[in-house]
Design an enzyme around this catalytic site. Sequence first.
Site, PDB file in Angstrom:
ATOM      1  N   GLU A   1       8.508 -14.415 -11.472  1.00  0.00           N
ATOM      2  CA  GLU A   1       7.727 -13.323 -10.887  1.00  0.00           C
ATOM      3  C   GLU A   1       7.168 -12.358 -11.924  1.00  0.00           C
ATOM      4  OE1 GLU A   1       9.610 -10.532  -8.206  1.00  0.00           O
ATOM      5  OE2 GLU A   1      11.524 -10.719  -9.208  1.00  0.00           O
TER       6      GLU A   1
ATOM      7  N   HIS B   1      18.473 -36.289  -7.685  1.00  0.00           N
ATOM      8  CA  HIS B   1      17.787 -36.659  -6.441  1.00  0.00           C
ATOM      9  C   HIS B   1      16.312 -36.277  -6.501  1.00  0.00           C
ATOM     10  CE1 HIS B   1      21.590 -37.782  -4.723  1.00  0.00           C
ATOM     11  NE2 HIS B   1      22.094 -36.620  -5.129  1.00  0.00           N
TER      12      HIS B   1
ATOM     13  N   ASN C   1      -1.495   1.578   6.034  1.00  0.00           N
ATOM     14  CA  ASN C   1      -0.633   0.498   5.516  1.00  0.00           C
ATOM     15  C   ASN C   1      -0.305  -0.412   6.686  1.00  0.00           C
ATOM     16  OD1 ASN C   1      -0.558   1.989   3.207  1.00  0.00           O
ATOM     17  ND2 ASN C   1       1.634   2.441   3.268  1.00  0.00           N
ATOM     18  N   GLY C   2      -0.305  -1.717   6.456  1.00  0.00           N
ATOM     19  CA  GLY C   2       0.058  -2.639   7.530  1.00  0.00           C
ATOM     20  C   GLY C   2      -1.076  -3.592   7.852  1.00  0.00           C
TER      21      GLY C   2
ATOM     22  N   LYS D   1      13.445 -14.407 -10.948  1.00  0.00           N
ATOM     23  CA  LYS D   1      13.177 -13.271 -11.840  1.00  0.00           C
ATOM     24  C   LYS D   1      12.185 -13.684 -12.911  1.00  0.00           C
ATOM     25  CE  LYS D   1      14.290 -10.780 -10.267  1.00  0.00           C
ATOM     26  NZ  LYS D   1      14.749 -10.217  -9.074  1.00  0.00           N
TER      27      LYS D   1
ATOM     28  N   LYS E   1       6.397  -4.110  -4.186  1.00  0.00           N
ATOM     29  CA  LYS E   1       7.815  -3.786  -4.134  1.00  0.00           C
ATOM     30  C   LYS E   1       8.360  -3.916  -2.722  1.00  0.00           C
ATOM     31  CE  LYS E   1      11.798  -2.364  -5.572  1.00  0.00           C
ATOM     32  NZ  LYS E   1      12.639  -3.431  -6.167  1.00  0.00           N
TER      33      LYS E   1
ATOM     34  N   ARG F   1       4.869   0.082  -6.025  1.00  0.00           N
ATOM     35  CA  ARG F   1       4.823  -0.766  -4.838  1.00  0.00           C
ATOM     36  C   ARG F   1       3.818  -1.895  -4.989  1.00  0.00           C
ATOM     37  NH1 ARG F   1       6.539   2.507  -0.028  1.00  0.00           N
ATOM     38  NH2 ARG F   1       5.186   1.230   1.237  1.00  0.00           N
TER      39      ARG F   1
ATOM     40  N   GLU G   1      18.232 -17.083  -8.462  1.00  0.00           N
ATOM     41  CA  GLU G   1      17.789 -15.723  -8.780  1.00  0.00           C
ATOM     42  C   GLU G   1      17.237 -15.638 -10.206  1.00  0.00           C
ATOM     43  OE1 GLU G   1      16.966 -13.315  -7.194  1.00  0.00           O
ATOM     44  OE2 GLU G   1      17.025 -11.607  -8.553  1.00  0.00           O
TER      45      GLU G   1
ATOM     46  N   TRP H   1      -3.057  -2.635  -1.335  1.00  0.00           N
ATOM     47  CA  TRP H   1      -2.677  -3.992  -1.741  1.00  0.00           C
ATOM     48  C   TRP H   1      -3.383  -4.919  -0.747  1.00  0.00           C
ATOM     49  CZ3 TRP H   1       0.439  -8.017   0.383  1.00  0.00           C
ATOM     50  CH2 TRP H   1       0.850  -9.000  -0.549  1.00  0.00           C
TER      51      TRP H   1
ATOM     52  N   CYS I   1       0.812  -1.218   0.000  1.00  0.00           N
ATOM     53  CA  CYS I   1       0.000   0.000   0.000  1.00  0.00           C
ATOM     54  C   CYS I   1       0.845   1.268   0.000  1.00  0.00           C
ATOM     55  CB  CYS I   1      -0.882   0.016   1.239  1.00  0.00           C
ATOM     56  SG  CYS I   1      -1.760  -1.516   1.522  1.00  0.00           S
TER      57      CYS I   1
HETATM   58  O1  M6R Z   1      13.217  -4.894  -0.104  1.00  0.00           O
HETATM   59  P1  M6R Z   1      13.747  -6.287   0.089  1.00  0.00           P
HETATM   60  O2  M6R Z   1      15.064  -6.497  -0.585  1.00  0.00           O
HETATM   61  O3  M6R Z   1      13.801  -6.693   1.538  1.00  0.00           O
HETATM   62  O4  M6R Z   1      12.701  -7.214  -0.617  1.00  0.00           O
HETATM   63  C1  M6R Z   1      12.809  -8.600  -0.492  1.00  0.00           C
HETATM   64  C2  M6R Z   1      11.944  -9.309  -1.500  1.00  0.00           C
HETATM   65  O5  M6R Z   1      10.602  -8.997  -1.293  1.00  0.00           O
HETATM   66  C3  M6R Z   1      12.321  -8.936  -2.936  1.00  0.00           C
HETATM   67  O6  M6R Z   1      13.662  -9.189  -3.200  1.00  0.00           O
HETATM   68  C4  M6R Z   1      11.458  -9.734  -3.937  1.00  0.00           C
HETATM   69  O7  M6R Z   1      11.795 -11.086  -3.896  1.00  0.00           O
HETATM   70  C5  M6R Z   1      11.619  -9.144  -5.332  1.00  0.00           C
HETATM   71  N1  M6R Z   1      10.344  -9.024  -5.958  1.00  0.00           N
HETATM   72  C6  M6R Z   1      12.462  -9.961  -6.218  1.00  0.00           C
HETATM   73  O8  M6R Z   1      12.607  -9.408  -7.474  1.00  0.00           O
END
Ligand code: M6R
Length: 608
Positions: A488, A504, A100-101, A485, A603, A27, A481, A74, A2
Site C-alpha cells: 500500500e 499449491h 462526503n459519501g 503494508k 484513511k 484521509r 499484514e 476523494w 473526503c
Molecule cells: O478504519 P478501519 O480499521 O476500519 O480501516 C480498515 C482498512 O481500510 C484499513 O485497515 C486499511 O487496510 C489500511 N490502509 C491498512 O493500512
Amino acid sequence: MCGIVGYVGHRQAAPILLDGLEKLEYRGYDSAGISVLSGGVLDICKEKGRLSVLRESLKNNMPTGTVGIGHTRWATHGAPADFNAHPHFNMDRTISLVHNGIIENYQSLRDWLISMGYEFRSETDTEVVVQLVDYYFKGDLRRAVEQALSKIRGSYAICVMSSHCPGMLVAARKDSPLVVGKGDGENFFASDVPALLKCTRDVYYLEDGDVAEITADRISIFNSYGAPAGRTLSHIDWDAEAAEKGGYPHFMLKEIYEEPEAIERTFRSKLSESGELNFSDIGITEELAKGINRAVIVGCGTAYHAGVAGKYILERLLGVPVEVDVASEYRYRDPIVRPGDLFVAISQSGETADTLAAMRLAKAKGARIISLTNVVGSTHSREADAVIYTVAGPEIAVASTKAYTTQILCLLLLGLALGRLRGSADQQLCRSTLEEISRLPDMIRQVLTSDKDIRRIAYRYSAASDIYFFGRNIDWATALEGSLKLKEISYIHSEGFAAGELKHGPIALIEQDTPVVAIATEQRLFEKLASNIKEVKARGANILAVCPAGADLVLDSADESIIIPECSELVSPILSVVPLQLFAYDCCISRGYDPDKPRNLAKSVTVE
Ligand code: M6R
C-alpha cells in the site's frame, strides 16, 4: 476519504477552513475547495491536487468573510478535476455545498432536475444535492436541506451555506461522520475532530438522521423527526500534539515508534485498580462467557488481519470455533447468527462503511455487537452494544500500524478474560501471557533498535518488483499484514501466503532472486517452515527470515534475518509485525514515495 470543515464566527473563515482541511489531509484526497460568503456573494475557489495548490491560487486573493465551508475530495463519481471538486453550487451561485459519501440514486435525480431546467457543471453525484436544495429553498435553508435529503438514497455528511441566509451553516449526516465544534462566539462543523482541535475541544457527535444549524452563537441539532436532538457535549482530551508529527518525518514512522506506549496504555486500560483484567464495563459476565458457542470477527484490510490473528488466539483460549470474514463479503452473505455468538467488528476509525454494514446485518439477525475501535464517539462505537477501545491515540497515517498491534492486544486480553471466566483457558497460560504482555512494550522497543539494520535490508529489497511473505498458523496473519503494508505504500507487488499453500500454486511465481519474507515465531513449526524455505530457495528465492535468535533451523536456511525477541505464540503477532512495518516504511522511502499519502488510498473508507 473526503474531509469537511465549516466555520461561522467573528474571524476570517478562509484560513480556518484551510488549516482544518490540512488536518484532514491524512484521509486521502485529490482536490480541495472552499466557499466563503464575501460581501454578500459566495466566493468559491477549488483546485485539483493538493491543498498547497489551492493555497497557492488563493495567495493573493484570499476570500474575506466570516462564514465558509471547505472540502477535500476523494473522487468516487467523476475524475479528480477542478470542476468536480467541492464546494458545488446552484445555478445562480447562492447556495454552496460540500459532501462526503455517495448518493446512490443521483442519476434519476439528475435526470429529473434536468427535466426541470437545471444545468449541471460536474460529473459528481454531489451536485444533485445542491440543486435539490435550490429546488426546495423558499427562504428556510434547514427546511430545504431536510426536503432535499428526503429524496436522497445513500450515505452523506453535508454542509451547506447560502448567501440568502448569511451567518448560518446547515449540516446533516447519514452513514458518514460529522461533528459540531462549539466555540466562543464561533462554531464549526468537521468530518473529523483533528480539523477542530486548534479552535475547540468541545464537540457534539451528530447521529444518523441529524440535521444541525449553526450560527456564531447558537447550535441547534434536530433528529430525523425534526425534533430537537439533545446530543451530549463531549470534551476531547487528547492533545492536538498527538495528531502532529512531533519531529518525525512522517506520521507512519511516528506511529510505529509509539507502539510501545500504545500497547502499554491499552493494556492498562483493561486492568482494574487491583490489576485484574476487567471487561465488566462492556457487560462481560461469567454467564455471558460460559454461554459463548462461537465467535465471529469482521473487519477490512489491516483490521481484518487483526481478526485473522484473533481467530488463532480466541480458538485457543475459548475453545470455540471462530469465524473471521472481510466485512465487505460478510455483508453480502446470508450469514448465520446464533444465540451464543460473540460478534466483534474491528475498525481503527470506527467509520468503515463495509464493517458498519456487517455490524448492522448481524445486529438485525440478533447478534450482540462488540465494536473494537480506536475512535471514541465513532459511528461503530455508537451503534454497537458494547465497545472495546484500543487506546492507541490518534492514528493519522493511512497505513495502519499502532492500531493493528493494539487491536490484537485487545483480542488477546478479551480472550484471556473470557477464557478465565469460562474455565476454558489454562490458568498458568493466562498468568504467563499477562506477564509477557507487561514486558511487550520493552520487547517492541528492542525490535525498534534494529531500525538501521532493517533500513539497510529494505533499501536493497526496495528495487524488487515482487516480494512475497509467508508464515504458518498465527504467523500467517503477520504475513498478510506485512504484505499489505508493503504494497500500500511502496507499490511493490506483494502477496502473503500460508506457508503450506505455497506448493499449491504460489511457488510458480518464484524465480531466481525473488525476495521472500518468512515469518517464524512458533517453535513447534520451525521444522515445517524451514522445509518451506528450502522449497522456495531451491527455485532461486532470496529469503529474509523474521524470527527469534533460537530458530536455528529457520536461520540456517535463510539468507538474512531480522531477529525478534523470543515470545509465546499468543503474543507473537503483536511483535513480529513491527519489523515488517518498518520494512514497508523504508522500502517506500527508498523508492521516493510519501508513506503518509499513498496513492488512491484513504484513511477512513466511509463509502462502500
Ligand atoms: O478504519 P478501519 O480499521 O476500519 O480501516 C480498515 C482498512 O481500510 C484499513 O485497515 C486499511 O487496510 C489500511 N490502509 C491498512 O493500512
